[in-house]
Design a protein around this motif. Structure first.
Motif, mmCIF file in Angstrom:
data_model
loop_
_atom_site.group_PDB
_atom_site.id
_atom_site.type_symbol
_atom_site.label_atom_id
_atom_site.label_comp_id
_atom_site.label_asym_id
_atom_site.label_seq_id
_atom_site.Cartn_x
_atom_site.Cartn_y
_atom_site.Cartn_z
ATOM 1 N N ARG A 162 53.171 11.337 88.200
ATOM 2 C CA ARG A 162 52.019 12.172 88.235
ATOM 3 C C ARG A 162 52.168 13.294 86.887
ATOM 4 O O ARG A 162 51.344 14.267 86.886
ATOM 5 N N ILE A 163 53.159 12.958 86.072
ATOM 6 C CA ILE A 163 53.507 13.770 84.931
ATOM 7 C C ILE A 163 52.417 14.165 84.359
ATOM 8 O O ILE A 163 52.356 15.394 83.913
ATOM 9 N N HIS A 164 51.615 13.322 84.000
ATOM 10 C CA HIS A 164 50.445 13.210 82.729
ATOM 11 C C HIS A 164 49.624 14.259 83.517
ATOM 12 O O HIS A 164 49.008 15.240 82.759
ATOM 13 N N SER A 174 59.353 17.905 80.562
ATOM 14 C CA SER A 174 58.212 18.270 81.296
ATOM 15 C C SER A 174 58.316 17.761 82.941
ATOM 16 O O SER A 174 58.351 18.632 83.647
ATOM 17 N N TRP A 175 58.786 16.485 83.294
ATOM 18 C CA TRP A 175 59.439 16.373 84.623
ATOM 19 C C TRP A 175 60.433 16.854 85.118
ATOM 20 O O TRP A 175 60.257 17.264 86.225
ATOM 21 N N GLY A 176 61.315 17.454 84.228
ATOM 22 C CA GLY A 176 62.590 18.133 84.647
ATOM 23 C C GLY A 176 62.143 19.585 85.093
ATOM 24 O O GLY A 176 62.484 19.951 86.040
ATOM 25 N N HIS A 177 60.897 20.271 84.463
ATOM 26 C CA HIS A 177 60.166 21.532 85.011
ATOM 27 C C HIS A 177 59.699 21.332 86.052
ATOM 28 O O HIS A 177 59.993 22.182 87.380
ATOM 29 N N TRP A 178 58.688 20.163 86.236
ATOM 30 C CA TRP A 178 58.144 19.883 87.696
ATOM 31 C C TRP A 178 59.075 19.768 88.932
ATOM 32 O O TRP A 178 58.982 20.033 89.882
ATOM 33 N N PHE A 179 60.051 18.886 88.616
ATOM 34 C CA PHE A 179 61.244 18.575 89.579
ATOM 35 C C PHE A 179 62.099 19.814 89.968
ATOM 36 O O PHE A 179 62.224 20.209 91.093
ATOM 37 N N PRO A 213 71.004 19.226 79.879
ATOM 38 C CA PRO A 213 71.847 18.222 79.208
ATOM 39 C C PRO A 213 71.974 17.063 79.141
ATOM 40 O O PRO A 213 72.078 16.163 78.313
ATOM 41 N N VAL A 214 71.643 16.347 80.410
ATOM 42 C CA VAL A 214 71.615 14.908 80.667
ATOM 43 C C VAL A 214 70.312 14.346 80.008
ATOM 44 O O VAL A 214 70.413 13.338 79.288
ATOM 45 N N ILE A 215 69.275 15.085 80.212
ATOM 46 C CA ILE A 215 67.985 14.631 79.255
ATOM 47 C C ILE A 215 68.344 14.469 77.941
ATOM 48 O O ILE A 215 67.741 13.594 77.310
ATOM 49 N N ILE A 216 68.786 15.507 77.072
ATOM 50 C CA ILE A 216 69.154 15.428 76.067
ATOM 51 C C ILE A 216 70.091 14.349 75.516
ATOM 52 O O ILE A 216 69.871 13.665 74.508
ATOM 53 N N LEU A 217 71.057 14.223 76.251
ATOM 54 C CA LEU A 217 72.218 13.383 75.871
ATOM 55 C C LEU A 217 71.953 11.998 76.433
ATOM 56 O O LEU A 217 72.070 10.971 75.543
ATOM 57 N N PHE A 218 71.234 11.685 77.484
ATOM 58 C CA PHE A 218 70.934 10.196 77.994
ATOM 59 C C PHE A 218 69.425 10.297 78.279
ATOM 60 O O PHE A 218 68.990 10.201 79.523
ATOM 61 N N PRO A 219 68.383 10.251 77.414
ATOM 62 C CA PRO A 219 67.029 10.224 77.742
ATOM 63 C C PRO A 219 66.435 9.060 78.389
ATOM 64 O O PRO A 219 65.540 8.215 77.750
ATOM 65 N N TYR A 220 67.219 8.581 79.381
ATOM 66 C CA TYR A 220 66.658 7.248 80.061
ATOM 67 C C TYR A 220 66.167 7.524 81.443
ATOM 68 O O TYR A 220 66.941 8.337 82.276
ATOM 69 N N ASP A 275 56.751 2.260 70.279
ATOM 70 C CA ASP A 275 57.637 3.401 69.507
ATOM 71 C C ASP A 275 56.821 4.472 69.893
ATOM 72 O O ASP A 275 57.654 5.761 69.832
ATOM 73 N N GLN A 276 55.582 4.876 70.043
ATOM 74 C CA GLN A 276 54.923 6.239 70.469
ATOM 75 C C GLN A 276 55.592 6.515 71.698
ATOM 76 O O GLN A 276 55.898 7.820 71.903
ATOM 77 N N TRP A 277 55.544 5.737 72.695
ATOM 78 C CA TRP A 277 55.888 6.056 74.314
ATOM 79 C C TRP A 277 57.466 6.271 73.960
ATOM 80 O O TRP A 277 57.868 7.338 74.746
ATOM 81 N N GLU A 278 58.058 5.698 73.186
ATOM 82 C CA GLU A 278 59.561 6.006 73.325
ATOM 83 C C GLU A 278 59.878 7.305 72.619
ATOM 84 O O GLU A 278 60.933 8.009 73.065
ATOM 85 N N THR A 279 59.043 7.709 71.637
ATOM 86 C CA THR A 279 59.196 9.028 71.051
ATOM 87 C C THR A 279 59.037 9.929 71.878
ATOM 88 O O THR A 279 59.358 11.138 71.865
ATOM 89 N N GLU A 280 57.858 9.909 72.737
ATOM 90 C CA GLU A 280 57.251 10.909 73.572
ATOM 91 C C GLU A 280 58.042 10.910 74.903
ATOM 92 O O GLU A 280 57.894 12.085 75.668
ATOM 93 N N GLN A 281 59.086 10.135 75.211
ATOM 94 C CA GLN A 281 59.709 10.042 76.489
ATOM 95 C C GLN A 281 60.429 11.148 76.568
ATOM 96 O O GLN A 281 60.521 11.816 77.750
ATOM 97 N N PRO A 282 61.307 11.668 75.568
ATOM 98 C CA PRO A 282 62.163 12.956 75.961
ATOM 99 C C PRO A 282 61.344 14.200 76.352
ATOM 100 O O PRO A 282 61.821 15.061 77.090
ATOM 101 N N PHE A 283 60.084 14.267 75.588
ATOM 102 C CA PHE A 283 59.117 15.390 75.959
ATOM 103 C C PHE A 283 58.545 15.287 77.469
ATOM 104 O O PHE A 283 58.574 16.240 78.327
ATOM 105 N N ASN A 284 58.287 14.070 77.920
ATOM 106 C CA ASN A 284 57.830 13.700 79.115
ATOM 107 C C ASN A 284 58.995 14.107 80.175
ATOM 108 O O ASN A 284 58.827 14.669 81.371
ATOM 109 N N LEU A 285 60.254 13.798 79.748
ATOM 110 C CA LEU A 285 61.470 13.763 80.801
ATOM 111 C C LEU A 285 61.709 15.370 80.913
ATOM 112 O O LEU A 285 62.019 15.771 82.016
#
Length: 490
Positions: free
Chosen positions: A165-167, A19-24, A77-84, A7-17
């Motif tokens: 290497r997101i972390h 962050s990933w989006g910025h590095w990408f 928008p894709v990250i917000i709507l479909f955080p997979y 549950d904790q990982w799923e909660t953090e996943q949108p934030f990780n995504l």
């Protein structure tokens, strides 16, 4: 060791995504900066410290802005709507590949046509294709496919690398310094442009059209709003960049050149209404006369200026001169004849001398443009360039190649022979206070320093790019070569 619950990982996943989006996005900024070297290579580099400072901050800030804009419009928008993560990384890689491919096509357009792609000029991709097919043949399509495969591979590699290497990337201590530098570069370059625009700093102003989608803030409205700029004085001063004032100048003396031209073929030029084109082509075909057809000839709508261009080999700027500038006068032989007719084509009165070179030029009486692109049929000439050229280029070609008198062209004419007309050539002319030049596929018309039109030469459609100051200066310098005091007000 920290163990995270599901549950904790799923909660953090949108934030990780996110962050990933910025590095990408940062990875795509690096790729865009690599492509940008093809713009820089085509453009004249700055010569002053302020010019280099503006260049570096614009280079970083502008492409950072473009990269972040693409992220906000598409990936965010894709990250917000479909955080997979699997869907987002794949979709983002494909979308980023398309953006980078568009940037590469814009590079080709800028280098081949002289302007950037936009909503009004995206149909010029066919012109880009024509230019590079002429240069590269079918290798052009191979290059496009290879570049797209490279971009796509880069996107998937960057996507996987940044996610795994997101972390570590989130813990990178200099990340805020990098982001702050890019943001500061963006705003600093705009403020520098405001200052340069107010002071008409040419070294900075000439960079305004280098990069795509670049619309820097100007001083005109901002400073005038606070009464910090005299708008009338500013407009007058800025107009002088392209203002060709001929009243204070005289033409330089024509240099006598000795050439043995007695037995050389003559050049006969026939100027006809455009409706005669089919008749002339039909007659030439029936008589097995080889000819070349071109639609790249740029002529003035004013027939007096056109006659002057052909008889003197000079642009219309020198038409008001009291000195006889006719080529025949200075060659001391009647070698160039120009016939202007408003009647239908008469095959019995034309081409009586089969040893002469001949040109049929078709003028359009209904065309309201000061200068326009027209069709011409040339007989006895070598291969013609597939880009804009002028009547002056034709006369220079005849004198240099047929009369074997290149010294006359070098010392007395402004324009070069057709064999020297390449993609870097700038075609210039002047008629009734209108200054006109074509660089690649970009045609610009000025009247008393004011920009009248900025169009694509091939289609006559509007181009939204800003005026390239370095090209403007080069065109004006070329036009005024034979003035006794050759300079352009700045």
């Amino acid at each position: 060791m920290v163990i995270k619950l599901k549950d904790q990982w799923e909660t953090e996943q949108p934030f990780n995504l996110l962050s990933w989006g910025h590095w990408f996005t940062f990875a795509n900024l690096l790729l865009a900066l690599c492509f940008s070297f093809f713009y820089i290579n085509e453009h004249s580099l700055p010569v002053s410290v302020s010019g280099w400072l503006y260049f570096l901050t614009t280079w970083l800030g502008h492409f950072a802005f473009l990269s972040m804009s693409c992220f906000i419009i598409t990936i965010f928008p894709v990250i917000i709507l479909f955080p997979y993560k699997r869907h987002i990384r794949g979709v983002s890689a494909v979308m980023a590949s398309l953006f980078q491919l568009y940037l590469f096509l814009d590079v080709l357009a800028y280098r081949g046509l002289g302007y950037h792609l936009s909503s009004s000029s995206i149909d010029q991709l066919s012109e880009v294709e024509d230019v590079y097919l002429g240069l590269m043949g079918d290798s052009y399509f191979v290059m496009l496919i290879a570049v797209f495969i490279f971009i796509l591979a880069y996107q998937f590699l960057a996507s996987n690398f940044t996610w795994k290497r997101i972390h570590k990337l989130q813990q990178f201590s200099k990340r805020y310094v990098v982001a702050g530098t890019l943001v500061a570069s963006f705003f600093f370059s705009h403020f520098m442009h405001i200052w340069a625009d107010a002071t008409l700093n040419t070294d900075i102003a000439k960079q305004g059209s280098m990069f795509p989608g670049h619309y820097p803030l100007t001083a005109k409205t901002l400073l005038a709003r606070y009464d910090l700029l005299d708008l009338d004085k500013y407009n007058d001063y800025k107009s002088n960049r392209a203002f060709v004032n001929n009243s204070l100048y005289s033409i330089s003396k024509t240099q006598e050149v000795s050439c043995d031209i007695a037995d050389k073929p003559k050049l006969n030029i026939v100027i006809l209404p455009s409706q005669n084109q089919k008749s002339v082509e039909g007659w030439l075909t029936e008589n097995n006369i080889n000819y070349q057809r071109t639609n790249q000839l740029s002529i003035p709508s004013d027939l007096k200026t056109l006659l002057f261009n052909f008889t003197s080999g000079l642009p219309g700027l020198y038409q008001s001169s009291t000195v006889d500038l006719a080529v025949n006068t200075h060659l001391k032989q009647s070698k160039v004849s120009v016939e202007l007719t408003s009647t239908d084509f008469n095959s019995h009165s034309t081409y009586s001398d089969l040893t002469s070179k001949r040109i049929y030029v078709f003028h359009d009486t209904s065309n309201t443009n000061v200068f326009y692109r027209t069709t011409a049929l040339l007989i006895g000439f070598d291969k013609l360039p597939d880009m804009a050229f002028s009547p002056q280029n034709i006369i220079a070609t005849y004198i240099s190649d047929t009369l074997s008198c290149p010294k006359y062209v070098e010392t007395n004419l402004i324009d070069v022979p057709l064999s020297k007309v390449d993609i870097q050539h700038i075609t210039t002319n002047f008629s009734n206070d209108h200054f006109y030049f074509v660089s690649k596929d970009n045609a610009l018309l000025f009247k008393k320093g004011q920009l009248i039109s900025n169009t694509a030469y091939s289609t006559n459609k509007k181009v939204n790019d800003s005026v390239d100051i370095s090209l403007l200066k080069e065109a004006a310098n070329n036009l005024t070569k034979r003035r006794v005091k050759s300079e352009i007000s700045k």
